[in-house]
Each structure stands twice: as C-alpha cells, then as structure tokens.
Motif scaffolding. Structure first.
Motif, PDB file in Angstrom:
ATOM      1  N   SER A 163       0.818  -1.217   0.000  1.00 28.69           N
ATOM      2  CA  SER A 163       0.000   0.000   0.000  1.00 28.69           C
ATOM      3  C   SER A 163       0.853   1.269   0.000  1.00 28.69           C
ATOM      4  O   SER A 163       0.317   2.360  -0.110  1.00 28.69           O
ATOM      5  CB  SER A 163      -0.947   0.007   1.201  1.00 28.69           C
ATOM      6  N   GLY A 164       2.173   1.125   0.098  1.00 29.97           N
ATOM      7  CA  GLY A 164       3.016   2.317   0.054  1.00 29.97           C
ATOM      8  C   GLY A 164       4.450   2.046   0.446  1.00 29.97           C
ATOM      9  O   GLY A 164       4.831   0.939   0.828  1.00 29.97           O
ATOM     10  N   ARG A 165       5.226   3.077   0.347  1.00 27.37           N
ATOM     11  CA  ARG A 165       6.648   3.056   0.686  1.00 27.37           C
ATOM     12  C   ARG A 165       6.825   2.972   2.201  1.00 27.37           C
ATOM     13  O   ARG A 165       6.031   3.546   2.950  1.00 27.37           O
ATOM     14  CB  ARG A 165       7.267   4.342   0.147  1.00 27.37           C
ATOM     15  N   LEU A 166       7.869   2.277   2.650  1.00 27.20           N
ATOM     16  CA  LEU A 166       8.149   2.233   4.081  1.00 27.20           C
ATOM     17  C   LEU A 166       8.596   3.603   4.552  1.00 27.20           C
ATOM     18  O   LEU A 166       9.486   4.226   3.958  1.00 27.20           O
ATOM     19  CB  LEU A 166       9.249   1.212   4.393  1.00 27.20           C
ATOM     20  N   ASP A 167       7.969   4.065   5.632  1.00 24.46           N
ATOM     21  CA  ASP A 167       8.287   5.358   6.202  1.00 24.46           C
ATOM     22  C   ASP A 167       7.977   5.289   7.685  1.00 24.46           C
ATOM     23  O   ASP A 167       7.000   4.649   8.091  1.00 24.46           O
ATOM     24  CB  ASP A 167       7.450   6.441   5.533  1.00 24.46           C
TER      25      ASP A 167
ATOM     26  N   LYS B 165       0.129  -6.402   8.027  1.00 27.85           N
ATOM     27  CA  LYS B 165       0.303  -4.979   8.291  1.00 27.85           C
ATOM     28  C   LYS B 165       1.736  -4.771   8.775  1.00 27.85           C
ATOM     29  O   LYS B 165       2.224  -5.528   9.613  1.00 27.85           O
ATOM     30  CB  LYS B 165      -0.685  -4.531   9.359  1.00 27.85           C
ATOM     31  N   VAL B 166       2.397  -3.756   8.251  1.00 30.45           N
ATOM     32  CA  VAL B 166       3.784  -3.435   8.612  1.00 30.45           C
ATOM     33  C   VAL B 166       3.804  -2.020   9.188  1.00 30.45           C
ATOM     34  O   VAL B 166       3.281  -1.093   8.577  1.00 30.45           O
ATOM     35  CB  VAL B 166       4.708  -3.512   7.374  1.00 30.45           C
ATOM     36  N   GLU B 167       4.390  -1.882  10.375  1.00 26.37           N
ATOM     37  CA  GLU B 167       4.522  -0.574  11.002  1.00 26.37           C
ATOM     38  C   GLU B 167       5.989  -0.307  11.293  1.00 26.37           C
ATOM     39  O   GLU B 167       6.608  -1.030  12.067  1.00 26.37           O
ATOM     40  CB  GLU B 167       3.717  -0.528  12.300  1.00 26.37           C
ATOM     41  N   VAL B 168       6.537   0.726  10.663  1.00 21.13           N
ATOM     42  CA  VAL B 168       7.946   1.077  10.841  1.00 21.13           C
ATOM     43  C   VAL B 168       8.079   2.000  12.046  1.00 21.13           C
ATOM     44  O   VAL B 168       7.433   3.046  12.114  1.00 21.13           O
ATOM     45  CB  VAL B 168       8.512   1.753   9.578  1.00 21.13           C
ATOM     46  N   SER B 169       8.923   1.608  12.989  1.00 19.16           N
ATOM     47  CA  SER B 169       9.137   2.436  14.178  1.00 19.16           C
ATOM     48  C   SER B 169      10.385   3.305  14.062  1.00 19.16           C
ATOM     49  O   SER B 169      10.488   4.337  14.722  1.00 19.16           O
ATOM     50  CB  SER B 169       9.232   1.565  15.428  1.00 19.16           C
TER      51      SER B 169
ATOM     52  N   ASN C 255      19.994   4.163   4.924  1.00 19.98           N
ATOM     53  CA  ASN C 255      21.160   3.369   4.531  1.00 19.98           C
ATOM     54  C   ASN C 255      21.819   2.624   5.689  1.00 19.98           C
ATOM     55  O   ASN C 255      22.915   2.099   5.525  1.00 19.98           O
ATOM     56  CB  ASN C 255      22.190   4.229   3.810  1.00 19.98           C
ATOM     57  N   GLU C 256      21.158   2.568   6.861  1.00 16.18           N
ATOM     58  CA  GLU C 256      21.732   1.869   8.008  1.00 16.18           C
ATOM     59  C   GLU C 256      20.781   0.896   8.688  1.00 16.18           C
ATOM     60  O   GLU C 256      21.172  -0.213   9.026  1.00 16.18           O
ATOM     61  CB  GLU C 256      22.228   2.874   9.056  1.00 16.18           C
ATOM     62  N   LYS C 257      19.522   1.307   8.907  1.00 12.76           N
ATOM     63  CA  LYS C 257      18.645   0.487   9.746  1.00 12.76           C
ATOM     64  C   LYS C 257      17.172   0.768   9.461  1.00 12.76           C
ATOM     65  O   LYS C 257      16.788   1.909   9.222  1.00 12.76           O
ATOM     66  CB  LYS C 257      18.938   0.805  11.213  1.00 12.76           C
ATOM     67  N   ILE C 258      16.358  -0.305   9.532  1.00  8.09           N
ATOM     68  CA  ILE C 258      14.899  -0.192   9.511  1.00  8.09           C
ATOM     69  C   ILE C 258      14.387  -1.111  10.615  1.00  8.09           C
ATOM     70  O   ILE C 258      14.693  -2.302  10.624  1.00  8.09           O
ATOM     71  CB  ILE C 258      14.287  -0.642   8.168  1.00  8.09           C
TER      72      ILE C 258
END
Length: 102
Positions: free
Chosen positions: A41-45, A62-66, A71-74
C-alpha cells in the motif's frame, strides 16, 4: 533460550550492490515487489503503516515502521501477534552491502 522467551531468527547476506541501492530496494515497493511481496500500500516510512500482500498465496500483513536510519537500519513490526524485525545495512568493501534481518 529461556522457557518463556520468544524464538529469534537471524538471516544475513552479502549483496553486490551499494548500500543506498539495497536500502532503497527494501523501502520502495516498486522494487521490492520484483523479488519479495506482490503488492504494497506504500513506501516504508517511519510511523506510516503499510499493508504487504503475497497475492499468489492469499496472505497479507500490516507493517509498522518504528525507526528508519537511511542506509543503516529499519525497525518494524508485522504480523499477528506482532513480531519485531530489524534490518541492518552495513557498507562493505567493493561497493557491496551486508544485509541482516533479525
């Protein structure tokens, strides 16, 4: 591992591409859908939930980015029950990247 401790999985690989390209391949669904999931549904942000789908299997999560450090960590949570996954991107010699997920 203690009896009540959740299992931990780790995976890593050397990718023969610069770290910025590898990072972009994970956050940009236009690239990621070419090798992992079939739809997003969209780009990771950071702080923006997205839905990943594997349509050939009829599953999604469902993915939730905290946290994102470019270029180092997600760091993200997905699935039910929620599972924390941390991706680290390490710049290596020869314009290569070591990508680790745990």
């Amino acid at each position: 591992m203690e009896l009540n401790q959740a299992p931990v999985a780790e995976a890593g690989m050397l990718i023969r591409r610069p770290v910025a390209e590898v990072f972009e391949a994970i956050v940009d669904p236009a690239i990621t859908t070419k090798f992992w999931f079939t739809h997003s549904s969209g780009r990771l942000d950071e702080g923006k939930p997205v839905q990943w789908e594997w349509r050939m299997y009829g599953v999604s999560t469902k993915v939730e980015v905290s946290e994102i450090v470019p270029n180092e960590k997600i760091a993200m949570r997905w699935s039910d029950p929620p599972t924390t996954v941390v991706w680290t991107f390490t710049r290596m010699p020869g314009n290569t990247t070591f990508l680790e997920a745990r």
